[in-house]
Design a protein around this motif. Sequence first.
Motif, short mmCIF file in Angstrom:
data_model
loop_
_atom_site.label_atom_id
_atom_site.label_comp_id
_atom_site.label_asym_id
_atom_site.label_seq_id
_atom_site.Cartn_x
_atom_site.Cartn_y
_atom_site.Cartn_z
N ARG A 190 -14.29 5.21 5.71
CA ARG A 190 -14.75 3.88 6.12
C ARG A 190 -14.27 3.51 7.51
NH1 ARG A 190 -12.76 -0.42 3.72
NH2 ARG A 190 -14.55 -1.73 4.24
N ASP B 242 -9.16 1.18 1.71
CA ASP B 242 -10.33 1.84 1.14
C ASP B 242 -10.31 1.80 -0.39
OD1 ASP B 242 -11.11 2.38 3.69
OD2 ASP B 242 -11.04 4.56 3.51
N TYR C 1 -11.45 -1.54 -1.57
CA TYR C 1 -12.89 -1.68 -1.37
C TYR C 1 -13.67 -0.93 -2.45
CZ TYR C 1 -17.50 -0.88 0.72
OH TYR C 1 -18.85 -0.79 0.93
N LYS D 122 -16.01 -2.52 -5.43
CA LYS D 122 -17.44 -2.21 -5.52
C LYS D 122 -17.80 -1.58 -6.86
CE LYS D 122 -19.15 -3.47 -1.51
NZ LYS D 122 -20.27 -4.45 -1.40
#
Length: 357
Positions: free
Chosen positions: A323, A336, A339, A343
């Motif tokens: 990312r 990361d 994240y 998600k």
Amino acid sequence: MTDHDVIIVGGGQAGLAAAYAARERGLTPVILEAGAEPVGSWPRYYDSLTLFSPARYSGLPGLTFPGDPEHYPHRDEVVDYLRRYAGRLGTEIRTDHRVDAVTRDNGAFTVHAAGETALTAPFVIAASGGFSRPYRPALSGLDTFTGHVLHSGEYRNPAPFAGQRVIVVGAGNSAVQIATELAGHAHVTLANRAPVKFAPQRPFGKDVHFWSVAVGFDHLPIGHLLKNAPTTAVNDPGSYKAAIHKGKPDQRRMFTTIDGDTVQWPDGTRERVDTILLATGFRPELSYLDTLGALASDGRPRQDRGLSTTHPGLGYIGLEWQRSFASATLRGVGRDARYVLRKLTGTRAGVSRDAIP
């Protein structure tokens, strides 16, 4: 009904960060680590390896890296830090569990580890390391070289190379660091396709990571745009560029051919060489996802910013340029991980975890 909320494959820095993020989301993870302890590949790196980021920027979520915040931690300090982090994480970690296959049926994943009972979960995180499979470029004649060929992943210290003629292939931080170290014991050439680019490690008296964070570059989710960019600059504390300028090591364009133990340089000169050391990077080891159909033909994961584009519920942590610029580093895997877990789990309620006790 599945056995676990989330199964994390790999117990290095990426897997530990993933477990922390999973627990923040209210999940109970289990980590499957192939090795004897959850410290990733760090113990296998060369003896003199030192981080290019200060301790201030080298910690995982919830636990500050110990010592002077401005010092650059040694390899063994990182190993000790990861041991401490794993011990305080409060997560089940099963060592000596080498995952060899992952399958999916009716929305659930089944993870198969050699000699162990298969486990199931709705979510799987592949965190087995972006630096676990040495990359060996297809250099013309390398397979027929009669000298010694090794990868930087096999290099430990310069003692075995004393008095030798050595070529280090590469243009990154490790290539320069190893070549400079070896040059004190052997005749060394740093060979690459383009000149090494250097950047001062402490511009204007502050570490480059300070500036990267200050201007927001470190956090920008643009890794997918930069992963095919030209090689980034080598962080120079002030000694590497000077060493190359003095010819210890010298720097040349890549040799053109190999004949036995002799290489030919672009200018036509030929030279006998004892050792070719490939400091050419690593690739992630994800072969256990091959039967799942989650990988491209070259073994790379089919993913976007750490989320599988082939299998909902499958995520990745620790990939280079996943990312951001920092995705594969100690300072970057935590962001990361948060994240990817957010998600994957959607609106699932989170749990506050400010620090590891």
